[in-house]
Design a protein around this motif. Sequence first.
Motif, PDB file in Angstrom:
ATOM      1  N   ARG A  23      44.906  77.200 -65.891  1.00  0.00           N
ATOM      2  CA  ARG A  23      45.815  77.664 -66.953  1.00  0.00           C
ATOM      3  C   ARG A  23      46.370  76.511 -67.790  1.00  0.00           C
ATOM      4  O   ARG A  23      46.939  76.732 -68.858  1.00  0.00           O
ATOM      5  CB  ARG A  23      46.991  78.417 -66.333  1.00  0.00           C
ATOM      6  CG  ARG A  23      47.985  77.499 -65.623  1.00  0.00           C
ATOM      7  CD  ARG A  23      49.270  78.203 -65.278  1.00  0.00           C
ATOM      8  NE  ARG A  23      50.145  77.381 -64.455  1.00  0.00           N
ATOM      9  CZ  ARG A  23      51.393  77.710 -64.150  1.00  0.00           C
ATOM     10  NH1 ARG A  23      51.908  78.825 -64.624  1.00  0.00           N
ATOM     11  NH2 ARG A  23      52.125  76.939 -63.381  1.00  0.00           N
ATOM     12  N   LEU A  24      46.228  75.286 -67.320  1.00  0.00           N
ATOM     13  CA  LEU A  24      46.873  74.152 -67.970  1.00  0.00           C
ATOM     14  C   LEU A  24      46.333  73.918 -69.377  1.00  0.00           C
ATOM     15  O   LEU A  24      45.119  73.942 -69.594  1.00  0.00           O
ATOM     16  CB  LEU A  24      46.673  72.877 -67.148  1.00  0.00           C
ATOM     17  CG  LEU A  24      47.322  72.832 -65.767  1.00  0.00           C
ATOM     18  CD1 LEU A  24      46.942  71.547 -65.050  1.00  0.00           C
ATOM     19  CD2 LEU A  24      48.842  72.958 -65.874  1.00  0.00           C
ATOM     20  N   PRO A  25      47.199  73.672 -70.348  1.00  0.00           N
ATOM     21  CA  PRO A  25      46.735  73.228 -71.665  1.00  0.00           C
ATOM     22  C   PRO A  25      46.265  71.785 -71.584  1.00  0.00           C
ATOM     23  O   PRO A  25      46.646  71.051 -70.669  1.00  0.00           O
ATOM     24  CB  PRO A  25      47.989  73.355 -72.544  1.00  0.00           C
ATOM     25  CG  PRO A  25      49.121  73.175 -71.586  1.00  0.00           C
ATOM     26  CD  PRO A  25      48.676  73.787 -70.285  1.00  0.00           C
ATOM     27  N   TRP A  26      45.422  71.396 -72.531  1.00  0.00           N
ATOM     28  CA  TRP A  26      44.923  70.020 -72.532  1.00  0.00           C
ATOM     29  C   TRP A  26      46.090  69.055 -72.738  1.00  0.00           C
ATOM     30  O   TRP A  26      46.975  69.293 -73.559  1.00  0.00           O
ATOM     31  CB  TRP A  26      43.891  69.832 -73.631  1.00  0.00           C
ATOM     32  CG  TRP A  26      43.167  68.526 -73.498  1.00  0.00           C
ATOM     33  CD1 TRP A  26      43.485  67.346 -74.083  1.00  0.00           C
ATOM     34  CD2 TRP A  26      42.014  68.264 -72.686  1.00  0.00           C
ATOM     35  NE1 TRP A  26      42.604  66.360 -73.708  1.00  0.00           N
ATOM     36  CE2 TRP A  26      41.685  66.901 -72.846  1.00  0.00           C
ATOM     37  CE3 TRP A  26      41.225  69.061 -71.859  1.00  0.00           C
ATOM     38  CZ2 TRP A  26      40.597  66.306 -72.205  1.00  0.00           C
ATOM     39  CZ3 TRP A  26      40.139  68.479 -71.214  1.00  0.00           C
ATOM     40  CH2 TRP A  26      39.841  67.121 -71.393  1.00  0.00           C
ATOM     41  N   SER A  27      46.110  67.971 -71.976  1.00  0.00           N
ATOM     42  CA  SER A  27      47.263  67.079 -71.993  1.00  0.00           C
ATOM     43  C   SER A  27      46.842  65.641 -71.716  1.00  0.00           C
ATOM     44  O   SER A  27      45.658  65.341 -71.514  1.00  0.00           O
ATOM     45  CB  SER A  27      48.265  67.521 -70.923  1.00  0.00           C
ATOM     46  OG  SER A  27      47.710  67.311 -69.628  1.00  0.00           O
ATOM     47  N   GLY A  28      47.832  64.780 -71.668  1.00  0.00           N
ATOM     48  CA  GLY A  28      47.583  63.386 -71.345  1.00  0.00           C
ATOM     49  C   GLY A  28      46.972  63.206 -69.974  1.00  0.00           C
ATOM     50  O   GLY A  28      46.192  62.270 -69.745  1.00  0.00           O
ATOM     51  N   PHE A  29      47.340  64.087 -69.042  1.00  0.00           N
ATOM     52  CA  PHE A  29      46.740  64.004 -67.708  1.00  0.00           C
ATOM     53  C   PHE A  29      45.230  64.140 -67.782  1.00  0.00           C
ATOM     54  O   PHE A  29      44.485  63.386 -67.143  1.00  0.00           O
ATOM     55  CB  PHE A  29      47.315  65.091 -66.797  1.00  0.00           C
ATOM     56  CG  PHE A  29      46.536  65.277 -65.517  1.00  0.00           C
ATOM     57  CD1 PHE A  29      46.655  64.364 -64.483  1.00  0.00           C
ATOM     58  CD2 PHE A  29      45.661  66.357 -65.372  1.00  0.00           C
ATOM     59  CE1 PHE A  29      45.920  64.526 -63.307  1.00  0.00           C
ATOM     60  CE2 PHE A  29      44.927  66.519 -64.205  1.00  0.00           C
ATOM     61  CZ  PHE A  29      45.061  65.601 -63.172  1.00  0.00           C
ATOM     62  N   HIS A  30      44.739  65.097 -68.564  1.00  0.00           N
ATOM     63  CA  HIS A  30      43.297  65.317 -68.674  1.00  0.00           C
ATOM     64  C   HIS A  30      42.610  64.148 -69.375  1.00  0.00           C
ATOM     65  O   HIS A  30      41.475  63.795 -69.031  1.00  0.00           O
ATOM     66  CB  HIS A  30      43.029  66.636 -69.398  1.00  0.00           C
ATOM     67  CG  HIS A  30      43.598  67.825 -68.692  1.00  0.00           C
ATOM     68  ND1 HIS A  30      44.744  68.458 -69.135  1.00  0.00           N
ATOM     69  CD2 HIS A  30      43.220  68.463 -67.567  1.00  0.00           C
ATOM     70  CE1 HIS A  30      45.025  69.453 -68.316  1.00  0.00           C
ATOM     71  NE2 HIS A  30      44.115  69.477 -67.356  1.00  0.00           N
ATOM     72  N   TRP A  31      43.294  63.562 -70.356  1.00  0.00           N
ATOM     73  CA  TRP A  31      42.736  62.380 -70.998  1.00  0.00           C
ATOM     74  C   TRP A  31      42.603  61.232 -69.999  1.00  0.00           C
ATOM     75  O   TRP A  31      41.634  60.467 -70.038  1.00  0.00           O
ATOM     76  CB  TRP A  31      43.596  61.950 -72.185  1.00  0.00           C
ATOM     77  CG  TRP A  31      43.367  62.747 -73.433  1.00  0.00           C
ATOM     78  CD1 TRP A  31      44.275  63.542 -74.086  1.00  0.00           C
ATOM     79  CD2 TRP A  31      42.150  62.829 -74.181  1.00  0.00           C
ATOM     80  NE1 TRP A  31      43.700  64.117 -75.190  1.00  0.00           N
ATOM     81  CE2 TRP A  31      42.391  63.692 -75.286  1.00  0.00           C
ATOM     82  CE3 TRP A  31      40.878  62.267 -74.030  1.00  0.00           C
ATOM     83  CZ2 TRP A  31      41.414  64.003 -76.225  1.00  0.00           C
ATOM     84  CZ3 TRP A  31      39.895  62.579 -74.961  1.00  0.00           C
ATOM     85  CH2 TRP A  31      40.164  63.432 -76.045  1.00  0.00           C
ATOM     86  N   ARG A  32      43.572  61.096 -69.100  1.00  0.00           N
ATOM     87  CA  ARG A  32      43.491  60.029 -68.085  1.00  0.00           C
ATOM     88  C   ARG A  32      42.325  60.264 -67.138  1.00  0.00           C
ATOM     89  O   ARG A  32      41.636  59.315 -66.729  1.00  0.00           O
ATOM     90  CB  ARG A  32      44.810  59.941 -67.302  1.00  0.00           C
ATOM     91  CG  ARG A  32      45.951  59.316 -68.094  1.00  0.00           C
ATOM     92  CD  ARG A  32      47.112  58.944 -67.187  1.00  0.00           C
ATOM     93  NE  ARG A  32      47.733  60.110 -66.582  1.00  0.00           N
ATOM     94  CZ  ARG A  32      48.669  60.851 -67.160  1.00  0.00           C
ATOM     95  NH1 ARG A  32      49.078  60.556 -68.392  1.00  0.00           N
ATOM     96  NH2 ARG A  32      49.195  61.882 -66.536  1.00  0.00           N
ATOM     97  N   VAL A  33      42.103  61.515 -66.779  1.00  0.00           N
ATOM     98  CA  VAL A  33      40.957  61.845 -65.917  1.00  0.00           C
ATOM     99  C   VAL A  33      39.652  61.453 -66.606  1.00  0.00           C
ATOM    100  O   VAL A  33      38.771  60.816 -66.016  1.00  0.00           O
ATOM    101  CB  VAL A  33      40.953  63.350 -65.575  1.00  0.00           C
ATOM    102  CG1 VAL A  33      39.638  63.742 -64.891  1.00  0.00           C
ATOM    103  CG2 VAL A  33      42.135  63.706 -64.690  1.00  0.00           C
TER     104      VAL A  33
END
Length: 487
Positions: A23-33
């Motif tokens: 459900r998560l929106p795209w975020s800085g966390f996903h960019w770090r991954v």
Amino acid sequence: MRDTPGPATADRFETDVPARLDRLPWSGFHWRVVLALGITWVLDGLEVTLVGSLAGAIHQSPTLALTETQIGLTASAYLIGAVVGALGFGWLADRIGRRRLFFVTLVVYMLASIATGFAWDFWSFAVFRALTGAGIGGEYAAVNSAIQELIPARYRGTTDLAVNGTFWGGAAIGAVVALVVLDPAIIDPEIGWRGAFIVGGALAIIVLLIRRFLPESPRWLMLHGRPEEAQRIISDIERQVAAQRGPLPPTTYGPIVLSRRGAASLTEVWHAMFRSHRDRAVLGLVLMSCQAFCYNAVFFTYALVLTKFYAIPAHEVGWFMLPFALGNLMGPLLLGRFFDTIGRRPMITGTYALSGLLMAGTGMAFAAGWLSAWEQTMAWTVIFFFASAAASAAYLTVGESFPLEMRAMAIALFYAVGTAAGGVVGPTLFGWLIEGGQRTNIMWGYLTAATLMLAAAATEWRLGFAAEGKPLEEVSAPLSARSAAER
């Protein structure tokens, strides 16, 4: 958020970790991954391109003086190492977790790449290349698994293709580096090609520092009977995302019931691949093998074709490698979103088929001598714009095809078998054909690659399945869920 044991038995528990991740929106966390894990393909692209671009200099090296066939054999040694590394580290990734393997495989790559810069003969060069491949092969299994498990379902195809495509970002860097280190006006080529491997390996230190901030995959934790730890990590991720993007949307599907268990046994892996998921196993094997032969046959011998048939000086090969690498990079970046919108099956079929048809036409034009060096390069650039997306989709398909408990092992196994069947043979065969000096013979090699890509397209059309936008647990039910249902 019910990550607690159910009332029936302490061996069963209910978890909503998948729904909360998706459900998560795209975020800085996903960019770090993407940054911390996707760098693997940049390093792989850098390594492979350095060997391709530096092949002429290595061939002319006063200390190594490798023949065209030996250069092809060292490329095969790299791929053999990748096969062994993928199998060994893939097996470990399903047992001890994705995160631990991130560091081990990267250190193996770093040390072996640096050692390559100090090689003194054919055998030392081949051994160090094999060890470098082992580190990269292990990365493929652990990293592909983690990316698919951490990225929301609606972005999974786009992200996976883009990350795999960054191989060609590394290839472009390698091409530029080759222009510098092979220019006699700047540096002695003998020192230049050695320094390129040493510096490339040393760059892995930066990646090690970035990866310190990545958590273990919550999906891996929940499937290995550690729901409390998975709960803690997913809650921390949600706090990070909410702080950046605001209140989170509700989940779109409910929790699943799992049983506490460890990694899949070899018997379960065998049963899943060759009985309950036999069609998917055939599909994965065909897609991986065919793209590996096509890619490695052409790419590992790219510089040899330019220097032998077009008389391009070794220090200028990077100029021809650069547009080829950029075309490969743009393919997954521009086409990736269509794998999530139009769908996996039509896009994979189309990219494999177009690659095969264009490869056949280019091979015949090469044999007839119709193409200049730049025209040959542009033809390959167009072919691999589509082939790059197709190859990336092969990894995506294998990762989505099987239960999560065996995901890393499945990726490793199909990468290993596909690379051994298609990738190891290709560079050696083409190196031998190029050494023979006959354009017609090389054309038959290109036609073989084209036929394999068309066969892969037909297989995808027949056996492909819809996975776009679906949770991983829906595409292939976890073994833990089946065990819980049987209790």
